[in-house]
Design a protein around this motif. Structure first.
Motif, PDB file in Angstrom:
ATOM      1  N   ASP A   1      51.875 -16.401   9.313  1.00  0.00           N
ATOM      2  CA  ASP A   1      50.489 -16.791   9.033  1.00  0.00           C
ATOM      3  C   ASP A   1      50.252 -18.271   9.351  1.00  0.00           C
ATOM      4  O   ASP A   1      49.161 -18.657   9.783  1.00  0.00           O
ATOM      5  N   SER A   2      51.270 -19.089   9.147  1.00  0.00           N
ATOM      6  CA  SER A   2      51.113 -20.532   9.322  1.00  0.00           C
ATOM      7  C   SER A   2      50.907 -20.949  10.777  1.00  0.00           C
ATOM      8  O   SER A   2      50.456 -22.071  11.031  1.00  0.00           O
ATOM      9  N   VAL A   3      51.216 -20.060  11.724  1.00  0.00           N
ATOM     10  CA  VAL A   3      51.087 -20.435  13.136  1.00  0.00           C
ATOM     11  C   VAL A   3      50.095 -19.549  13.889  1.00  0.00           C
ATOM     12  O   VAL A   3      49.839 -19.797  15.080  1.00  0.00           O
ATOM     13  N   LYS A   4      49.524 -18.557  13.236  1.00  0.00           N
ATOM     14  CA  LYS A   4      48.573 -17.662  13.912  1.00  0.00           C
ATOM     15  C   LYS A   4      47.416 -18.444  14.486  1.00  0.00           C
ATOM     16  O   LYS A   4      46.850 -19.312  13.820  1.00  0.00           O
ATOM     17  N   GLY A   5      47.078 -18.138  15.728  1.00  0.00           N
ATOM     18  CA  GLY A   5      45.976 -18.813  16.388  1.00  0.00           C
ATOM     19  C   GLY A   5      46.366 -20.120  17.052  1.00  0.00           C
ATOM     20  O   GLY A   5      45.578 -20.695  17.800  1.00  0.00           O
ATOM     21  N   ARG A   6      47.578 -20.597  16.790  1.00  0.00           N
ATOM     22  CA  ARG A   6      48.034 -21.851  17.387  1.00  0.00           C
ATOM     23  C   ARG A   6      49.222 -21.656  18.326  1.00  0.00           C
ATOM     24  O   ARG A   6      49.352 -22.365  19.322  1.00  0.00           O
ATOM     25  N   PHE A   7      50.102 -20.705  17.977  1.00  0.00           N
ATOM     26  CA  PHE A   7      51.319 -20.463  18.761  1.00  0.00           C
ATOM     27  C   PHE A   7      51.185 -19.130  19.501  1.00  0.00           C
ATOM     28  O   PHE A   7      50.581 -18.185  18.990  1.00  0.00           O
ATOM     29  N   THR A   8      51.808 -19.067  20.676  1.00  0.00           N
ATOM     30  CA  THR A   8      51.839 -17.835  21.455  1.00  0.00           C
ATOM     31  C   THR A   8      53.246 -17.610  21.980  1.00  0.00           C
ATOM     32  O   THR A   8      53.816 -18.486  22.643  1.00  0.00           O
TER      33      THR A   8
ATOM     34  N   SER B   1      47.898 -27.367  18.950  1.00  0.00           N
ATOM     35  CA  SER B   1      47.356 -27.909  17.690  1.00  0.00           C
ATOM     36  C   SER B   1      48.465 -28.156  16.678  1.00  0.00           C
ATOM     37  O   SER B   1      48.374 -27.755  15.516  1.00  0.00           O
ATOM     38  N   LEU B   2      49.493 -28.819  17.128  1.00  0.00           N
ATOM     39  CA  LEU B   2      50.671 -29.027  16.279  1.00  0.00           C
ATOM     40  C   LEU B   2      50.356 -29.921  15.098  1.00  0.00           C
ATOM     41  O   LEU B   2      49.540 -30.857  15.191  1.00  0.00           O
ATOM     42  N   LYS B   3      51.017 -29.610  13.988  1.00  0.00           N
ATOM     43  CA  LYS B   3      50.841 -30.342  12.737  1.00  0.00           C
ATOM     44  C   LYS B   3      52.175 -30.941  12.307  1.00  0.00           C
ATOM     45  O   LYS B   3      53.239 -30.422  12.684  1.00  0.00           O
TER      46      LYS B   3
END
Length: 115
Positions: free
Chosen positions: A61-68, A84-86
């Motif tokens: 869930d923490s990477v959905k929409g940002r990682f592929t 969109s790295l945090k």
């Protein structure tokens, strides 16, 4: 036996992108479910993303929409595009290959997200 070698880690500013790659050798790559895990300092290793032999993907869930996650069964590689790295994405990222009850790990690549 499968040998896995990760690459592509490094230092990036918050909001930036990195692309990790994992090169596999030694066995029939296409049959393995491939995954990326990560382990932050003092934390447990956690699952980031998986891709099956058929191409189905799943994400934390923490990477959905940002990682592929993606794979190339001709080149025997699995990639992780990270956008969109945090700062909380900072960790050692590990590649994993799994088939039935057997699993293999790479040595890991460091990703540091900091300004």
């Amino acid at each position: 036996q499968v040998q896995l070698v990760e690459s592509g880690g490094g230092l990036v500013q918050p909001g930036g992108s990195l692309r990790l790659s994992c090169a596999a050798s030694g066995s029939i790559f296409s049959i393995y479910t491939m995954a990326w895990y990560r382990q932050g300092l003092g934390k447990q290793r956690e699952l980031v993303a998986t891709i099956t032999s058929g191409g189905s993907t799943n994400y934390a869930d923490s990477v959905k929409g940002r990682f592929t996650i993606s794979r190339d069964n001709v080149k025997n590689t699995v990639n992780l595009q990270m956008n969109s790295l945090k700062p909380e994405d900072t960790a050692v990222y590990f590649c994993n290959a799994a088939y039935q009850f057997t699993g293999y790990w790479g040595q890991g690549t460091q990703v540091t997200v900091s300004s």
